[in-house]
Enzyme design. Structure first.
Site, mmCIF file in Angstrom:
data_model
loop_
_atom_site.group_PDB
_atom_site.id
_atom_site.type_symbol
_atom_site.label_atom_id
_atom_site.label_comp_id
_atom_site.label_asym_id
_atom_site.label_seq_id
_atom_site.Cartn_x
_atom_site.Cartn_y
_atom_site.Cartn_z
ATOM 1 N N LYS A 23 -11.327 -18.522 -31.149
ATOM 2 C CA LYS A 23 -9.972 -19.089 -31.155
ATOM 3 C C LYS A 23 -9.379 -19.089 -29.737
ATOM 4 O O LYS A 23 -8.685 -20.040 -29.350
ATOM 5 C CB LYS A 23 -9.104 -18.234 -32.087
ATOM 6 C CG LYS A 23 -7.688 -18.672 -32.218
ATOM 7 C CD LYS A 23 -7.404 -19.233 -33.588
ATOM 8 C CE LYS A 23 -6.008 -19.761 -33.684
ATOM 9 N NZ LYS A 23 -5.830 -20.574 -34.874
ATOM 10 N N ARG A 69 -12.052 -6.223 -20.683
ATOM 11 C CA ARG A 69 -11.447 -4.903 -20.492
ATOM 12 C C ARG A 69 -12.446 -3.850 -20.955
ATOM 13 O O ARG A 69 -12.800 -3.800 -22.138
ATOM 14 C CB ARG A 69 -10.130 -4.720 -21.244
ATOM 15 C CG ARG A 69 -9.595 -3.292 -20.976
ATOM 16 C CD ARG A 69 -8.167 -3.091 -21.380
ATOM 17 N NE ARG A 69 -7.965 -3.028 -22.817
ATOM 18 C CZ ARG A 69 -6.821 -2.662 -23.395
ATOM 19 N NH1 ARG A 69 -5.779 -2.324 -22.641
ATOM 20 N NH2 ARG A 69 -6.711 -2.636 -24.702
ATOM 21 N N GLU A 132 -1.010 3.165 -16.510
ATOM 22 C CA GLU A 132 -0.443 3.506 -17.819
ATOM 23 C C GLU A 132 -0.577 4.989 -18.123
ATOM 24 O O GLU A 132 -0.593 5.393 -19.290
ATOM 25 C CB GLU A 132 -1.093 2.659 -18.914
ATOM 26 C CG GLU A 132 -2.619 2.712 -18.908
ATOM 27 C CD GLU A 132 -3.264 1.790 -19.946
ATOM 28 O OE1 GLU A 132 -2.582 1.353 -20.891
ATOM 29 O OE2 GLU A 132 -4.474 1.534 -19.807
ATOM 30 N N ASP A 159 0.877 3.312 -23.466
ATOM 31 C CA ASP A 159 0.056 4.481 -23.158
ATOM 32 C C ASP A 159 0.820 5.446 -22.250
ATOM 33 O O ASP A 159 0.702 6.666 -22.397
ATOM 34 C CB ASP A 159 -1.256 4.054 -22.500
ATOM 35 C CG ASP A 159 -2.303 3.730 -23.548
ATOM 36 O OD1 ASP A 159 -2.665 4.641 -24.309
ATOM 37 O OD2 ASP A 159 -2.729 2.571 -23.629
ATOM 38 N N ILE A 225 -0.602 -10.609 -26.777
ATOM 39 C CA ILE A 225 -1.491 -10.104 -27.832
ATOM 40 C C ILE A 225 -1.627 -11.051 -29.016
ATOM 41 O O ILE A 225 -2.418 -10.789 -29.925
ATOM 42 C CB ILE A 225 -1.013 -8.724 -28.344
ATOM 43 C CG1 ILE A 225 0.478 -8.761 -28.675
ATOM 44 C CG2 ILE A 225 -1.375 -7.642 -27.343
ATOM 45 C CD1 ILE A 225 0.958 -7.564 -29.466
ATOM 46 N N HIS A 226 -0.866 -12.151 -29.002
ATOM 47 C CA HIS A 226 -0.924 -13.068 -30.152
ATOM 48 C C HIS A 226 -0.705 -14.495 -29.648
ATOM 49 O O HIS A 226 0.102 -14.705 -28.731
ATOM 50 C CB HIS A 226 0.164 -12.686 -31.173
ATOM 51 C CG HIS A 226 0.034 -13.387 -32.488
ATOM 52 N ND1 HIS A 226 0.562 -14.644 -32.708
ATOM 53 C CD2 HIS A 226 -0.570 -13.022 -33.646
ATOM 54 C CE1 HIS A 226 0.288 -15.015 -33.953
ATOM 55 N NE2 HIS A 226 -0.402 -14.047 -34.543
ATOM 56 N N ASP A 270 20.849 -16.830 3.763
ATOM 57 C CA ASP A 270 20.217 -16.432 5.016
ATOM 58 C C ASP A 270 18.747 -16.135 4.740
ATOM 59 O O ASP A 270 18.230 -16.501 3.680
ATOM 60 C CB ASP A 270 20.963 -15.272 5.690
ATOM 61 C CG ASP A 270 20.906 -13.992 4.878
ATOM 62 O OD1 ASP A 270 20.374 -14.031 3.748
ATOM 63 O OD2 ASP A 270 21.387 -12.958 5.353
HETATM 64 N N1 COA Z 1 -6.571 -13.680 -29.742
HETATM 65 C C1 COA Z 1 -7.078 -14.780 -30.339
HETATM 66 N N2 COA Z 1 -6.730 -15.188 -31.556
HETATM 67 C C2 COA Z 1 -5.814 -14.453 -32.214
HETATM 68 C C3 COA Z 1 -5.236 -13.306 -31.634
HETATM 69 C C4 COA Z 1 -5.654 -12.921 -30.354
HETATM 70 N N3 COA Z 1 -5.157 -11.833 -29.739
HETATM 71 N N4 COA Z 1 -4.353 -12.784 -32.501
HETATM 72 C C5 COA Z 1 -4.360 -13.575 -33.596
HETATM 73 N N5 COA Z 1 -5.244 -14.585 -33.411
HETATM 74 C C6 COA Z 1 -5.518 -15.684 -34.332
HETATM 75 C C7 COA Z 1 -5.965 -15.210 -35.705
HETATM 76 O O1 COA Z 1 -7.370 -15.058 -35.741
HETATM 77 C C8 COA Z 1 -5.469 -16.323 -36.576
HETATM 78 O O2 COA Z 1 -6.324 -17.436 -36.461
HETATM 79 P P1 COA Z 1 -7.231 -17.891 -37.689
HETATM 80 O O3 COA Z 1 -6.293 -18.036 -38.843
HETATM 81 O O4 COA Z 1 -7.839 -19.154 -37.220
HETATM 82 O O5 COA Z 1 -8.213 -16.778 -37.870
HETATM 83 C C9 COA Z 1 -4.193 -16.764 -35.909
HETATM 84 O O6 COA Z 1 -4.327 -16.392 -34.552
HETATM 85 C C10 COA Z 1 -2.949 -16.136 -36.504
HETATM 86 O O7 COA Z 1 -3.104 -14.740 -36.495
HETATM 87 P P2 COA Z 1 -2.261 -13.791 -37.441
HETATM 88 O O8 COA Z 1 -2.783 -13.907 -38.834
HETATM 89 O O9 COA Z 1 -0.827 -14.061 -37.221
HETATM 90 O O10 COA Z 1 -2.579 -12.376 -36.840
HETATM 91 P P3 COA Z 1 -3.642 -11.296 -37.370
HETATM 92 O O11 COA Z 1 -3.007 -10.530 -38.481
HETATM 93 O O12 COA Z 1 -4.951 -11.959 -37.597
HETATM 94 O O13 COA Z 1 -3.786 -10.352 -36.104
HETATM 95 C C11 COA Z 1 -3.224 -8.757 -34.468
HETATM 96 C C12 COA Z 1 -2.698 -9.598 -35.617
HETATM 97 C C13 COA Z 1 -2.073 -8.002 -33.822
HETATM 98 C C14 COA Z 1 -4.272 -7.771 -34.990
HETATM 99 C C15 COA Z 1 -3.865 -9.731 -33.443
HETATM 100 O O14 COA Z 1 -2.875 -10.573 -32.953
HETATM 101 C C16 COA Z 1 -4.631 -9.082 -32.334
HETATM 102 O O15 COA Z 1 -5.793 -8.749 -32.501
HETATM 103 N N6 COA Z 1 -4.027 -8.925 -31.116
HETATM 104 C C17 COA Z 1 -4.688 -8.366 -29.984
HETATM 105 C C18 COA Z 1 -4.898 -6.874 -30.145
HETATM 106 C C19 COA Z 1 -5.415 -6.272 -28.882
HETATM 107 O O16 COA Z 1 -6.263 -6.839 -28.207
HETATM 108 N N7 COA Z 1 -4.901 -5.085 -28.516
HETATM 109 C C20 COA Z 1 -5.274 -4.434 -27.319
HETATM 110 C C21 COA Z 1 -4.488 -4.881 -26.141
HETATM 111 S S1 COA Z 1 -2.821 -4.323 -26.157
HETATM 112 MG MG MG Z 2 -3.397 0.880 -22.865
#
Ligand code: COA
Ligand code: MG
Length: 291
Positions: A23, A69, A132, A159, A225-226, A270
Site C-alpha cells: 500500500k 528502521r 528519544e 519513548d 503512521i497512517h 532587516d
Molecule cells: N502504511 C501503509 N498502509 C497503511 C498504514 C501504514 N502505516 N496504516 C494503515 N494502512 C492501510 C491499511 O492497510 C488499510 O489499507 P487496506 O484496507 O488496503 O488494507 C488502510 O490503510 C486503512 O487502514 P486502517 O484500517 O484505518 O488502519 P489499520 O487498523 O489497518 O492500522 C495502525 C492502524 C495504527 C496499526 C496502522 O496505521 C499502522 O500500522 N501504523 C504504523 C505503525 C508503526 O509503524 N509504528 C511504529 C512507528 S511510530
Molecule cells: Mg520510538
C-alpha cells in the site's frame, strides 16, 4: 553524497505487513520507513527482515525514498537487521534510541561493513537518528555534529516520555524543551529536523495544529503512521501560496533597498527577516512549488 531528499512526510510501515508495504508504494509519502523496531513483535523480527528485504527487491516505490528502521544499538539486533536488508539496497537507515555518538558510530560502522561486503557504495546510504531517550537529549551536540552519513535528527516524544517518566498531554508542553533542542541541534549542523508522531488517526485539525507548531520550531518534516495523515503533513510542511508571495515581496523590496533595514506594510524588515524569507523560498523550491 547526492543531494539530501525532501522529507516532509516519513511514513512508518510495519515491516511484517506485506500488505501495508504494498500500500505504501501508492501513497504520497516523501519517504517510506519499513519498520523492524517497535511496530514488530520481538518474535517476528526474523520474519519481518525477510519481508522487508523481499519487498525492497520486488516492489516499485517510484520516487519515494526507501528507508529501513532497524532496532536500537543497545538491543543487539541492529547488525542482523542491516545484514538481512542491505542487499535489497535501501536508500538509508533510521536508527532509533540513539543515546550517544558512540552508538551512532557503531551503527554506521556496521552499515558500512555490510555495504562493502555486498559491493555497494556505502556513501550513498543516508542515516537518520531518532532522539528519544534522556541520554540522547543530553548528548545532542555530539550526535548532531557526527557528520556524514547523518542527514536528519528525528524527535521521538513518546519513548522519551517513557524514559523520563513524563506524562504526555495533547498540549505537548511537557516535550517543548527536547523538541526545541532537537530542532536547534539539527540546524546547528545543517541537518533536517523531523517532528514527533501524532497518534490520533482521525483528528485532522489536531494534526494540522501540531504540524504548524513544529514548523514554528524549525522542523522540516514529520513522522506519519497512517495514510490519512499524509496530505495534511505534506501540505503543512510545504510553504503556502501566501507565504511564498510574502517572501517574494520581501526579497524584491530588500533588493530595492540594497539589503538595509526598511519598512514593509508597517513592519520592520532587516537581515534576519530576509533570511527567513529566503528559507521559505528554498523550501518552496525543494517542494517544486517555484523554480
Ligand atoms: N502504511 C501503509 N498502509 C497503511 C498504514 C501504514 N502505516 N496504516 C494503515 N494502512 C492501510 C491499511 O492497510 C488499510 O489499507 P487496506 O484496507 O488496503 O488494507 C488502510 O490503510 C486503512 O487502514 P486502517 O484500517 O484505518 O488502519 P489499520 O487498523 O489497518 O492500522 C495502525 C492502524 C495504527 C496499526 C496502522 O496505521 C499502522 O500500522 N501504523 C504504523 C505503525 C508503526 O509503524 N509504528 C511504529 C512507528 S511510530
Ligand atoms: Mg520510538
Amino acid at each position: 553524497m547526492s543531494a539530501v531528499p525532501l522529507r516532509r512526510s516519513l511514513l512508518f510501515v510495519p515491516g511484517e505487513s506485506r500488505r501495508k508495504i504494498e500500500k505504501s508504494t501508492t501513497l504520497p509519502a516523501d519517504s517510506v520507513v519499513l519498520d523492524l523496531e517497535d511496530a514488530v513483535a520481538p518474535a517476528n523480527k526474523p520474519q519481518a527482515r525477510q519481508i522487508v528485504r523481499e519487498a525492497l527487491q520486488s516492489l516499485d516505490f517510484g520516487t519515494r525514498e526507501r528507508l529501513v528502521r532497524v532496532n536500537a544499538w543497545q538491543s543487539g539486533l541492529l547488525p542482523d537487521d542491516v545484514r538481512d536488508t542491505i542487499a535489497a539496497r535501501p536508500d538509508g537507515y533510521v536508527i532509533p534510541k540513539v543515546n550517544n555518538v558512540e552508538e551512532l558510530r557503531h551503527a554506521c560502522a556496521v552499515i558500512v561493513e555490510h555495504a562493502r561486503a555486498q559491493g555497494l557504495d556505502a556513501q550513498r546510504l543516508a542515516v537518520l537518528a531518532i532522539i528519544e531517550t534522556a541520554l540522547g537529549v543530553m548528548n545532542l551536540p555530539a550526535i548532531a555534529a557526527f557528520g556524514a552519513p547523518l542527514q536528519a535528527l528525528i524527535f521521538g516524544a513518546d519513548d522519551l516520555a517513557a524514559d523520563v517518566g513524563m506524562i504526555r498531554t495533547p498540549s505537548n508542553l511537557e516535550v517543548l524543551y527536547p523538541r526545541t533542542a532537537v530542532a536547534i541541534a539539527a540546524a546547528a549542523y545543517g541537518l533536517q529536523a523531523i517532528d514527533l508522531v501524532f497518534f490520533d488517526l482521525h483528528d485532522e485539525a489536531g494534526l494540522e495544529a501540531e504540524c504548524r507548531f513544529g514548523r514554528q520550531l524549525g522542523y522540516s518534516g514529520k513522522m506519519v503512521i497512517h495514510p490519512a495523515q499524509l496530505a495534511v503533513v505534506n501540505r503543512a510542511f510545504s510553504p503556502s501560496a501566501e507565504e511564498i508571495a510574502r517572501a517574494q515581496r520581501i526579497i524584491q523590496a530588500a533588493e530595492a533597498h540594497g539589503y538595509s533595514a526598511f519598512a514593509l506594510d508597517g513592519r520592520m524588515v532587516d537581515a534576519p527577516i530576509i533570511k527567513q524569507a529566503q528559507n521559505v523560498l528554498a523550501r518552496a523550491r525543494a517542494a517544486g512549488l517555484i523554480q
